[in-house]
Scaffold this active site. Structure first.
Site, short mmCIF file in Angstrom:
data_model
loop_
_atom_site.label_atom_id
_atom_site.label_comp_id
_atom_site.label_asym_id
_atom_site.label_seq_id
_atom_site.Cartn_x
_atom_site.Cartn_y
_atom_site.Cartn_z
N LYS A 35 -61.91 24.73 27.17
CA LYS A 35 -62.66 23.71 26.42
C LYS A 35 -61.70 22.89 25.55
O LYS A 35 -60.56 23.31 25.33
CB LYS A 35 -63.72 24.39 25.55
CG LYS A 35 -63.14 25.35 24.51
CD LYS A 35 -64.22 26.23 23.89
CE LYS A 35 -63.62 27.21 22.89
NZ LYS A 35 -64.62 28.19 22.41
N TYR A 250 -45.73 10.73 -1.18
CA TYR A 250 -46.93 10.30 -1.91
C TYR A 250 -47.30 11.30 -2.99
O TYR A 250 -47.26 12.52 -2.79
CB TYR A 250 -48.11 10.17 -0.95
CG TYR A 250 -48.03 8.95 -0.06
CD1 TYR A 250 -47.86 7.68 -0.61
CD2 TYR A 250 -48.16 9.06 1.32
CE1 TYR A 250 -47.80 6.55 0.20
CE2 TYR A 250 -48.10 7.95 2.14
CZ TYR A 250 -47.93 6.69 1.57
OH TYR A 250 -47.87 5.58 2.37
C1 LIG Z 1 -64.03 29.49 22.60
C2 LIG Z 1 -64.75 30.66 23.10
C3 LIG Z 1 -64.06 31.74 23.70
C4 LIG Z 1 -62.56 31.84 23.72
O1 LIG Z 1 -62.11 32.23 22.44
P1 LIG Z 1 -60.56 32.52 22.14
O2 LIG Z 1 -60.55 33.00 20.75
O3 LIG Z 1 -59.86 31.23 22.33
O4 LIG Z 1 -60.12 33.54 23.13
C5 LIG Z 1 -64.80 32.76 24.28
N1 LIG Z 1 -66.16 32.72 24.24
C6 LIG Z 1 -66.85 31.73 23.65
C7 LIG Z 1 -68.33 31.76 23.63
C8 LIG Z 1 -66.17 30.67 23.04
O5 LIG Z 1 -66.86 29.70 22.44
#
Ligand SMILES: *Cc1c(COP(=O)(O)O)cnc(C)c1O
Length: 364
Positions: A35, A250
């Site tokens: 994702k 800054y």
């Molecule tokens: C993002 C996600 C994962 C993966 O998590 P990581 O910590 O990157 O391994 C697994 N399951 C769900 C439902 C997620 O949203």
């Protein structure tokens, strides 16, 4: 010469990490969570590399799965938030996607869909994260409805995945056990942090994301041989000497305690380097670990190179990669490495390092 700032994506490291995860998964099936543009590493390039090495992909929502299909990837893809509305539900069967069903209404959409039902349905159970998921006491009815359409897998997600001894993890595991033991169905519980800890999990599917990219969730994984997939790099474009008592950047946040040399790098928060990074955040410049000095601005940042007279204009810089690790930088910025890699912005060119050449190939 163009601006030297770039994100170098090491696809060989990605394959290597997949091999390690495959070993960790043992007899379980392995799903790669890709994702958010593969956590900022580039969805299609990462998916092409991982495709022969994993059993399925997971994305957050439909459009991310469409990108994979348009790129010609025929893998199994789980869509973690399922369809957003009845119109989206029709696409799941058409595109051969597995939806997560986290709300009973989504099941009705599939029951009524004119395009047929998806090839698999993943029912998500809320065991205590309280973000998405079906109530445990509604599960029996929903499982039978779902099973009449397609093979069903049960899943849940932990709130304190890095600590299976946390009371909340214990509660979630207890509820998960109670929810799943009534059915003879495949299951999936563990993400990256928890997959390293729970040897006795009986799930059929492991579901990590961050470990594929070489991150260290909750400080885990450093000694297991995972390699960072992203190197965020730049080079020095200016060096100046300033007197003790002068301030840098800054707000004048950094105060020179001694006569100092300051190097400027052409990368800032508009590239995704965190503005919240504190003075002292490590940056690798000319092979030396030097401290951030002064607030990160939109396009530039400054580091204290007083100790290293060899650092001159043109010296290469690494913002994160093997040294410093992205999780180390994140700690100095009050966040997690996941946020940093996924927020590298579009103006930073991604260069693919396929393993043969150190510089790699520019990639749009
Ligand atoms: C993002 C996600 C994962 C993966 O998590 P990581 O910590 O990157 O391994 C697994 N399951 C769900 C439902 C997620 O949203």
């Amino acid at each position: 010469m163009t601006r030297p700032t770039r994100a170098v994506i090491d696809l060989e490291a990605l394959s290597h990490n997949a091999t390690l995860l495959r070993k960790l998964a043992g007899s379980r099936r392995l799903m790669a969570v890709v994702k958010a543009d593969a956590y900022g590493h580039g969805l299609v390039d990462c998916a092409r590399t991982l495709s022969p090495r994993v059993d399925a992909f997971a994305v957050a929502f439909l459009d991310e799965a469409v990108v994979l299909r348009q790129a010609g990837l025929g893998d199994r893809i789980l869509v973690l938030e399922g369809p957003m509305d009845v119109a989206e539900a029709d696409s799941f069967a058409e595109l051969g996607l597995w939806p997560v069903v986290h709300r009973a209404e989504q099941l009705s959409w599939f029951e009524q869909s004119p395009t047929g039902t998806p090839e698999g349905l993943w029912l998500k159970v809320d065991t205590g994260l309280h973000r998405l998921g079906l109530e445990i006491d509604t599960l029996s009815e929903l499982v039978s409805r779902a099973e009449s359409m397609a093979p069903v897998t049960l899943m849940s997600h932990l709130a304190c995945a890095g600590d299976v001894d946390d009371p909340l993890s214990q509660t979630q595991m207890r509820r998960w056990q109670a929810a799943t033991e009534r059915f003879d169905l495949p299951t999936s519980l563990l993400n990256s942090a928890s997959s390293l800890l729970a040897d006795n999990d009986e799930s059929q599917w492991l579901r990590p994301g961050y470990l594929f990219y070489g991150g260290q969730p909750d400080g885990l994984g450093s000694d297991l041989g995972f390699r960072p997939v992203m190197r965020l790099t730049s080079a020095v474009i200016a060096v100046r000497s300033i007197a003790a008592g002068e301030r840098v950047g800054y707000g004048g946040r950094w105060l020179a305690q001694r006569d100092s040399r300051i190097a400027t790098l052409p990368i800032g928060y508009a590239d995704g380097y965190p503005r919240a990074a504190r003075d002292g955040t490590p940056v690798l410049v000319g092979g030396h670990k030097v401290p951030l000095a002064g607030r990160v601005s939109m396009d530039m940042m400054t580091v204290d190179v007083t100790e290293h007279p060899d650092i001159q204009v043109g010296a290469p810089a690494q913002l994160w990669g093997d040294t410093p690790g992205v999780d180390e930088v994140a700690t100095h910025a009050g966040t997690i490495g996941y946020e940093l890699t996924s927020q590298v912005t579009a103006r930073v060119p991604r260069w693919l390092n396929t393993g043969s050449e150190p510089g790699g190939l520019p990639h749009g």
